[in-house]
Design a protein around this motif. Structure first.
Motif: not given
Length: 707
Positions: A210-219, A272-285
């Motif tokens: 849910k945490e990953v999906l929540k982050e993704a939906q907020a993008l 440029d995926v790294s623009h949206y997937v920041q190091e340390g985020s739930a998506i990154y992990q």
């Protein structure tokens, strides 16, 4: 020869301590430990009681996993060999434990467990069946097929044909294991359930938290106005994507034109995926944990949520997207004259497919591709220049065919193989060139970086191939076993044997000598691409589906483009931590890639099994590609193999060189054609058959000799 190969060569002569190796190779103790760790982790070497490193295969010790059988006996699976272990020395081991054993006989069939390296609580999957009123579990994994598992009393009500996920403990006095059910997966039958079962066994996530999906939906769902700042606007350029028919995650686009000086300007534009997937985020992990997307037919287990992979990161037609662009100027010989990497915004003008681009390049009319026709031919000309340049340097290519299945719901209607065309080759060449440019840029500036490396083949395997070729009468103009370290020699060996009737066998054997490419925090060269110490290679072009590429994008931003995206002091703070972090990322990524390949091959075998099941009882024709004591193996239509067990061949006599066998039908040789009847297919998709009575004795094939 890289440093790790030199280490193995030294240890093959005699065991040595760390300090002794470092003195010989002029290494610091820190560098020595770093280079030895991958060899120790892969059990190619180990540390003995005298604190000396020893090459495993040259000692009496082996490493493997425990296999406990229903009669109480204990075996250890060591690569392709099974070693029986004396019960008195079981040291309370359990199923799947990783152990070190000592071989106690000449043939290596018996051993003693010396040490338990790691305990295993293995997740298993299987299907419930009933016998004499008691319900048992038939395991999916062939390596554990000999152990007997029954359901506990409280689980006896679960219906038969149900597939379950479970663990087991120690066997009871009757040598039965009891299943501790974790999850009921569903009814046995479809391929999706086979895939889920495999993923569950390997503990690979196939849903997002849910945490990953929540982050993704907020993008954001589209490029925001502030995202254009400090990016090169390429939205008016003729840029497009070329992918498979069913692809939805477009992470690379290309552009190409001829400059006034006659050179080519090639642009490779990567999401440029790294623009949206920041190091340390739930998506990154989560991406780090998965390591890569897993593909099979029309199924995908994505590394990133679909909101990113098929949405804001995907380079869709007529939609603005953020990219990192590698712009290269190449001369008529394919040499890169100059290059630079820039943050950019593009708008893909066309979503093209390999199928239609191949039609265009074969001079067929494709109406909606007509505006791009000239550019496609310019691109193809450049791709062929790059391919010839790569082949001239010694780059190695195998003619392996990719199985392709036609499905109707869960039924496999047909199996063919995918033919690569000019379009696929074009994209491959452009991506290789971009990867080389990015890696070279990072190395020249001494940045901490993630490289893609491919080590030279193992010498022992090359010796086997060389000896077998001699048996076949194939004489090379050089010693393969002495000169194979040069990829040009390997490449020329393939070409030299191409006109031989034995080529399919030799190609397969040479393919098996190749090590798997992996990720490293330092450059080791790339044998398969003939990239030596003067050139460098990485993976940059697929950040939607590969974590190393995403990591490389972050590194490029940190260092190459640091003044645009970060303050200088922040960049400097990264360096020390990255030097410690990158070896870990390289190891995790290499493991994840291997795991993904295993799953894709497993699913390919399961699909092939479904296809073969409909052909049981039918007669097919194939070429003999292997003759062994256990029987003969045939290659059918270049797609799959059939094993004819020797016990089904009356009067079977194999010659000592494994080049022919004799039976009442006559004498048969390698690459002879045989009619066989398919009799069964195992759970691991091994196809079995018997020789048809209609066969006639074949003549001896002409032994290949090079003039």
């Amino acid at each position: 020869m890289n440093v790790q190969d030199k280490i193995l060569e030294l240890l093959e002569k005699k065991p040595q301590t760390l300090s002794s190796l470092c003195r010989t190779l002029n290494l610091s103790l820190e560098d020595g430990n770093r280079l030895l760790k991958p060899l120790v982790d892969s059990y190619q070497i180990f540390l003995n009681d005298e604190k000396e490193y020893v090459v495993t295969r040259m000692s009496a010790y082996r490493f493997g996993t425990v296999e406990m059988r229903y009669d109480g006996s204990i075996y250890v699976q060591v690569e392709d060999q099974v070693v029986k272990v004396h019960p008195r020395m079981d040291m309370n081991v359990s199923q799947g434990d990783l152990v070190q054993i000592r071989l106690v006989d000449y043939h290596g069939l018996n051993g003693l467990i010396e040490k338990v390296i790691s305990k295993n609580v293995k997740r298993m999957t299987g299907t419930i069946f009933e016998k004499e009123g008691i319900k048992y579990v038939k395991l999916d994994e062939s390596s554990n097929r000999r152990i007997k598992i029954c359901l506990k009393k409280e689980d006896q009500s679960i219906p038969i044909h149900t597939k379950i996920l479970f663990t087991i403990g120690a066997p009871d006095y009757g040598h039965y294991y009891h299943a501790d059910i974790i999850k009921i997966l569903g009814k046995k039958g479809d391929l999706d359930l086979e895939l889920i079962s495999k993923l569950e066994r390997e503990e690979i996530p196939y849903t997002f938290s849910k945490e990953v999906l929540k982050e993704a939906q907020a993008l954001p769902k589209k490029v925001l106005p502030q995202d254009y700042e400090r990016r090169v606007d390429l939205t008016q350029e003729e840029i497009f994507t070329i992918d498979g028919d069913g692809t939805k995650d477009f992470d690379d686009a290309i552009s190409c034109k001829i400059l006034e000086n006659g050179h080519y300007q090639l642009g490779v534009h990567i999401a440029d995926v790294s623009h949206y997937v920041q190091e340390g985020s739930a998506i990154y992990q989560e991406a780090l944990k998965r390591g890569t997307s897993i593909y099979f037919m029309n199924r995908v287990i994505p590394m990133l949520p679909f909101t990113l992979s098929n949405g804001i990161c995907s380079l869709k037609e007529n939609e603005n997207r953020l990219t990192l662009s590698v712009i290269m100027e190449l001369d008529q010989q394919g040499h890169c004259i100059q290059s630079h990497v820039v943050p950019s915004v593009i708008c893909s003008k066309k979503r093209m497919t390999y199928t239609k681009v191949n039609c265009v390049l074969n001079h067929h009319f494709v109406e909606d591709y007509e505006p791009f026709k000239n550019t496609l031919f310019i691109m193809n000309d450049l791709a062929q220049i790059l391919r010839k340049k790569r082949e001239k340097s010694g780059s190695i290519s195998f003619e392996q065919k990719e199985p392709q299945f036609s499905m109707n719901e869960d039924k496999v209607l047909d199996m063919t193989f995918h033919e690569r065309g000019e379009a696929e080759n074009l994209i491959e060449e452009f991506m290789i060139e971009a990867n080389k440019v990015v890696a070279t840029l990072a190395f020249q500036n001494a940045y901490p970086f993630l490289y893609r490396g491919h080590r030279i083949p193992e010498r022992s395997l090359m010796v086997e191939v060389s000896k077998f070729m001699s048996k076949l009468g194939i004489s090379l103009p050089y010693s393969l076993e002495k000169s194979y370290m040069d990829p040009k020699v390997f490449q020329q060996s393939l070409k030299w044997c191409k006109s031989s009737s034995y080529y399919p066998i030799i190609e397969e054997m040479l393919l098996h000598t190749m090590r798997k490419a992996e990720y490293y925090a330092f450059p080791i060269g790339h044998y398969g691409l003939a990239i030596d110490q003067d050139e460098f290679y990485t993976h940059f072009t697929s950040p939607i589906r590969r974590f190393p590429d995403l990591c490389v994008h972050q590194l490029i931003k940190d260092f190459v483009l640091g003044d645009l995206f970060y303050k200088n002091e922040e960049v400097q703070n990264h360096i020390l931590s990255l030097k410690n972090k990158l070896p870990f990322i390289a190891s995790v990524a290499s493991h994840a890639e291997t795991r993904a390949l295993e799953i894709e091959r497993y699913m390919e075998k399961q699909t092939m099994k479904k296809y073969i099941q409909y052909k049981i009882g039918s007669t097919v024709s194939g070429s003999i590609v292997k003759i062994e004591e256990r029987g003969i193996t045939l290659l059918i239509d270049d797609l799959y193999h059939i094993l004819i067990p020797s016990y089904t061949i009356y009067g079977y006599i194999m010659d000592s060189n494994q080049l022919s066998f004799q039976c009442p039908h006559g004498v048969y040789y390698l690459m002879d054609e045989l009619e066989v009847k398919i009799t069964s297919v195992s759970r691991t998709a091994m196809v079995y058959g018997v020789i048809s009575k209609e066969n006639k004795q074949r003549k001896t094939p002409k032994v290949y000799q090079k003039d």
